[in-house]
Scaffold this active site. Structure first.
Site, PDB file in Angstrom:
ATOM      1  N   CYS A 199      67.278  49.828  65.268  1.00  0.00           N
ATOM      2  CA  CYS A 199      67.753  50.999  64.305  1.00  0.00           C
ATOM      3  C   CYS A 199      67.942  52.195  64.950  1.00  0.00           C
ATOM      4  CB  CYS A 199      67.256  51.161  62.927  1.00  0.00           C
ATOM      5  SG  CYS A 199      67.832  52.385  61.956  1.00  0.00           S
ATOM      6  N   ASP A 212      66.062  44.887  64.776  1.00  0.00           N
ATOM      7  CA  ASP A 212      67.050  44.134  64.099  1.00  0.00           C
ATOM      8  C   ASP A 212      67.570  43.272  64.848  1.00  0.00           C
ATOM      9  OD1 ASP A 212      67.614  46.540  62.315  1.00  0.00           O
ATOM     10  OD2 ASP A 212      69.013  47.266  63.766  1.00  0.00           O
TER      11      ASP A 212
END
EC number: 1.7.1.13
Length: 281
Positions: free
Chosen positions: A189, A196
């Site tokens: 992120c 992620d």
């Protein structure tokens, strides 16, 4: 680190900050991030985008009250056009959806209309929305990206810093039409640096791309801080720049966080993305 990490558009986001949870409808919870923030450093502007596409969101934690106060639940699928002015920041989206929890809506169509109006206004672009009852999803199979998987190559990896130069000279002499898949895409992120996790499908026609080089390039996202949508556009842009395919489609499906998964795709052809969830979703 992304060059726009300290962009002023990020300063007011609730992402990465302690936040109170509201369970009554509040559209002001939605927050936008300008797509221009990452596109302009790549030389991409609204009048010269080399792709079309969308950000497909799956909403797994969507609930509201009917006119008798009985809770309702649904799974939502949202497609936000890639030519919208803004992307929607995911934590704000989660908080906004939570605000439906104790809100009365007369029927399902009212929920869908509210979502469409609010998300379109936030993104300043076209949004399509479908709400599913749970029994409509019960028999949906786990999907799989079609294509040849890159991940079984016997490679020694000693760098995890983003480096587009892995694609330098990766275009061969033979011309092919193929789809390549990797489940090793991992970025972080932009704000919180939380991981992620995603799978990516790259479909193209043109000079054959060296598979070792492509996998090394994808693995180099491992310490890269950028939103899902921005990573997909960066992959598309880098492959076009270094490998110069005639047609290209890049589609990533990320694991869910906070009851949401984000699945961006970008293409310069008539690509139609599958919307079934993958094994990790």
């Amino acid at each position: 680190m992304s060059s726009y990490q300290d962009h002023k558009a990020l300063a007011e986001l609730t992402l990465g900050k302690p936040t109170a949870y509201c369970d009554h409808y509040d559209v002001t919870l939605l927050q936008a991030v300008p797509r221009s923030m990452n596109r302009e450093p790549l030389g991409l502007y609204p009048d010269n985008l080399p792709f079309h596409g969308a950000d497909i969101w799956t909403l797994y934690e969507l609930s509201w009250l009917n006119s008798k106060g009985l809770p309702q639940v649904a799974i939502g699928e949202i497609s936000l056009n890639a030519d919208s002015v803004n992307l929607i920041e995911s934590k704000s989206f989660k908080l906004y959806l939570n605000s439906f929890n104790q809100t009365v809506f007369t029927d399902w169509e009212s929920v869908r209309t509210t979502l469409q109006q609010d998300l379109s206004a936030c993104a300043q672009g076209e949004v399509s929305i479908t709400l599913y009852r749970l029994d409509e999803m019960t028999h949906q199979p786990i999907a799989n990206f079609s294509g040849e998987c890159l991940d079984e190559q016997d490679l020694y990896i000693d760098s995890y810093e983003f480096n587009a130069d892995y694609l330098q000279g990766a275009a061969g002499k033979n011309r092919v039409t193929e789809s390549l898949v990797s489940h090793l895409l991992k970025s972080n992120c932009l704000i919180t640096h939380q991981p992620d996790w995603g799978s990516v499908q790259i479909s193209y026609s043109g000079p054959q791309i060296n598979r070792e080089a492509l996998l090394r390039y994808l693995i180099s996202f491992r310490h890269h801080n950028e939103f899902h949508e921005q990573c997909v556009e960066r992959i598309f842009n880098d492959i076009m720049r270094f490998c110069q395919p005639e047609t290209l489609s890049v589609y990533a499906r990320y694991t869910r966080r906070g009851g949401l998964d984000i699945n961006p795709w970008r293409s310069n052809t008539d690509f139609v993305p599958l919307t079934g969830r993958l094994a990790r979703q």
